[in-house]
Each structure stands twice: as C-alpha cells, then as structure tokens.
Design a protein around this motif. Sequence first.
Motif, mmCIF file in Angstrom:
data_model
loop_
_atom_site.group_PDB
_atom_site.id
_atom_site.type_symbol
_atom_site.label_atom_id
_atom_site.label_comp_id
_atom_site.label_asym_id
_atom_site.label_seq_id
_atom_site.Cartn_x
_atom_site.Cartn_y
_atom_site.Cartn_z
ATOM 1 N N SER A 22 0.900 -1.205 0.024
ATOM 2 C CA SER A 22 -0.001 0.159 -0.209
ATOM 3 C C SER A 22 0.858 1.153 0.016
ATOM 4 O O SER A 22 2.112 1.192 0.262
ATOM 5 N N SER A 23 0.334 2.485 -0.115
ATOM 6 C CA SER A 23 0.917 3.761 -0.188
ATOM 7 C C SER A 23 1.916 4.013 1.134
ATOM 8 O O SER A 23 2.821 4.666 0.940
ATOM 9 N N ASP A 24 1.629 3.429 2.105
ATOM 10 C CA ASP A 24 2.363 3.746 3.291
ATOM 11 C C ASP A 24 3.251 2.764 3.533
ATOM 12 O O ASP A 24 3.774 2.498 4.672
ATOM 13 N N GLY A 68 6.201 2.847 -1.055
ATOM 14 C CA GLY A 68 4.729 3.105 -1.055
ATOM 15 C C GLY A 68 5.016 4.997 -1.677
ATOM 16 O O GLY A 68 5.860 5.516 -1.094
ATOM 17 N N ARG A 69 3.921 5.432 -2.358
ATOM 18 C CA ARG A 69 4.246 6.793 -2.467
ATOM 19 C C ARG A 69 4.121 7.685 -1.543
ATOM 20 O O ARG A 69 4.556 9.020 -1.269
ATOM 21 N N ASP A 70 3.365 7.258 -0.341
ATOM 22 C CA ASP A 70 3.103 8.445 1.139
ATOM 23 C C ASP A 70 4.589 8.172 1.952
ATOM 24 O O ASP A 70 4.389 8.525 2.894
#
Length: 343
Positions: A22-24, A68-70
């Motif tokens: 996931s993003s995180d 992840g992107r975040d």
Amino acid sequence: MAARFYEPGVIRLEQVEVPEISSDELLVRTHAVLTCGTDLKMYLRGHRLAKPPLIIGHEFAGTIERAGRDVRGFEVGMNVVSANSAPCMSCYYCRVGQHNLCEHLDEALIGFSSPGAYAEYVRLPGRIVKQNTYKIPQGLSFEEAAFLEPLACVVHGEELAKISPADFVLVIGAGPIGLLHVQLAKAYGAGTVVVADTSSERLRLAGELGADRTADATEDPVREIKALSENRGADVVIEAVGKPETWQLAVQATRKGGTTVLFGGCPSGSMASIDAEAVHYGELTLRGAFHHTPRDVYRALRLISSHQVNVAPLITHRMPLSDVERGLRLMKDGKAIKVAFFL
Ligand SMILES: [Zn+2]
Ligand SMILES: [Zn+2]
C-alpha cells in the motif's frame, strides 16, 4: 521463494507471489533472517495467531525494493532493518505510555498476522515503517542488524530490572536471550554477572561474552548463588528460559528486597508456585517483561551499531534459506544458538 508453515513439523519451501504494498508500506528484499525461539515453537507446536500456510520469521534485514508513494524518509536501494510490530498509538495502553502492551500489536505482526521474512521479499506494514524501521548504519552487517527485535525485548527487560552499579546479577538461561541479557547487564553497570545453564558449551560462550562466573544448573544453582553473596542471593535475577521450574528458581535466588525479572514466556496455561513468605517478608519485586516499545527499538539499534552489545558470536550457523528445516532442527536439538539464513 518463501518457507511456509503448514502444521506442526511441516514447513515447505515454495514459490509465492511477490507481496503487493500500500501507499504507506515498504517492500524489502531480505538478505538475512535469524531463527528465534518463537519460530521454533511455531514449527514444533503451531501458534494461536498463525493461520497456515504462513511465512514465518521476524528477525531480518534487507534492502528496500519498492516504497509506497506516501512513505517519507526511505527510498529504494536503502538497507533497512525493522522490528516485527509497532503500537497503534490510540488504544488505552498506548495512551498511557505502555506501548509494548498495545491491544492492537497482533494486527500488524510480521511472521504472524502479516507474512514473515523467511522469504525473498517481506512487506513492512505502514505502522512499522513509521515507528520501527531504521536505515542500517555503516559498518553493520545485515545479520547483525537483524538482532534489532530480540535486543529491543532485552532492553525492555533490563530497564525493568533497574540494575544499579556493582549489583550482583544472575541470568538464568544462556540461550540467545540470556546471552544478550549478560552483555546488557554489564553495560548497565552490574558488578558481577553469573549465568546458569545446563549446557557447558553455552556457559563457555557466556564467559567469552562477559559473564563473570557461570553456574551449572544441573547442580544446585541457588546454593551456589547464596554462597557467592554471603548467603543473601542476587540483587537482580533475570529468568530467560520460560519454564515454571526456572521461574521458581529465579524467585528463590533473589535476595531480600531484590528484583526478579520473569522474562521467559511459559507455555499458556502454566502455573508457577512461589514462596509467599519470601515475597512478603523479603519485599521481593517480581516483574514480568514482554516485548518492546519504539524507544526500546531505538536504543537497541544504538547498542548494536556502537558494538556495545556484541551480537555476531550468537550466530552459530549460517545457511541458505533452502536449508530451513535443517536450521530449525539444529535449534530444536540445542546445537545452534541462532541460525542465520541468507537469501
Ligand atoms: Zn524473535
Ligand atoms: Zn495501542
């Protein structure tokens, strides 16, 4: 490639999908993973939190493959190590600062509710990335860094032991956890550290790692401890075995006014009987010790990277993950202290 636990005694090496993140979250390419007593217990008896088939293993280090992107502060290619869990920060225990007792630790527990690190790739849940993941400092190998989690637990226990300078400390059990306790007790200022175990080989290693004396636990270790302390007993006793008998022994070996740290987890349903008179009239402090907080994890990283705790000698065997069953059997037979699987 991953080693998956199916049922007690059955672990299979299999091809599995590379985990999605996931993003995180982070995806880590595992380079080293260590055996832990918990892995062995899982292999032999299963575990209440394990839903097979499950990739086990939670003491590991590797390189970030995807981020992840975040995620902030980490990037692809960075060498990292993490703990196996992180507190939720919102339950009662997190609010009162007892993060190791967080009610939601189980929800993102690597090697249990989240697939473990006996695998080429391991996914780090967001909560762990935020609170308990670190870049591996220069000069530290992957297998040394992988001691972060067990050492964090030991740091937690040592803090509860409240060792004072020159204290006489007894550590019961010279397995990997006991041997980490020996070194930390010295680092916390203990004067004399005695280690009791039934294996002469382990006791020899304890001596090399800084124990001042060793006691053969097949004899009468309580009598020996009393003889060494003008018949008082140890100021601090740390139990690192996890059996009702050794819990009792730990209490018996503690001096009046002293502290007993019950570090080793007994099988669920165990009952230990202790001398009520000794606890009352002797004003004993009995402390359970469980898991770690983010603060303990941070301290553990500094202790490993400064080499104040020497973890490398605890790895007695190294082998590829494809030899996972052989490694676990060496643990079962008491021939290995820790096995490092490499990938
Ligand atoms: Zn462990
Ligand atoms: Zn919590």
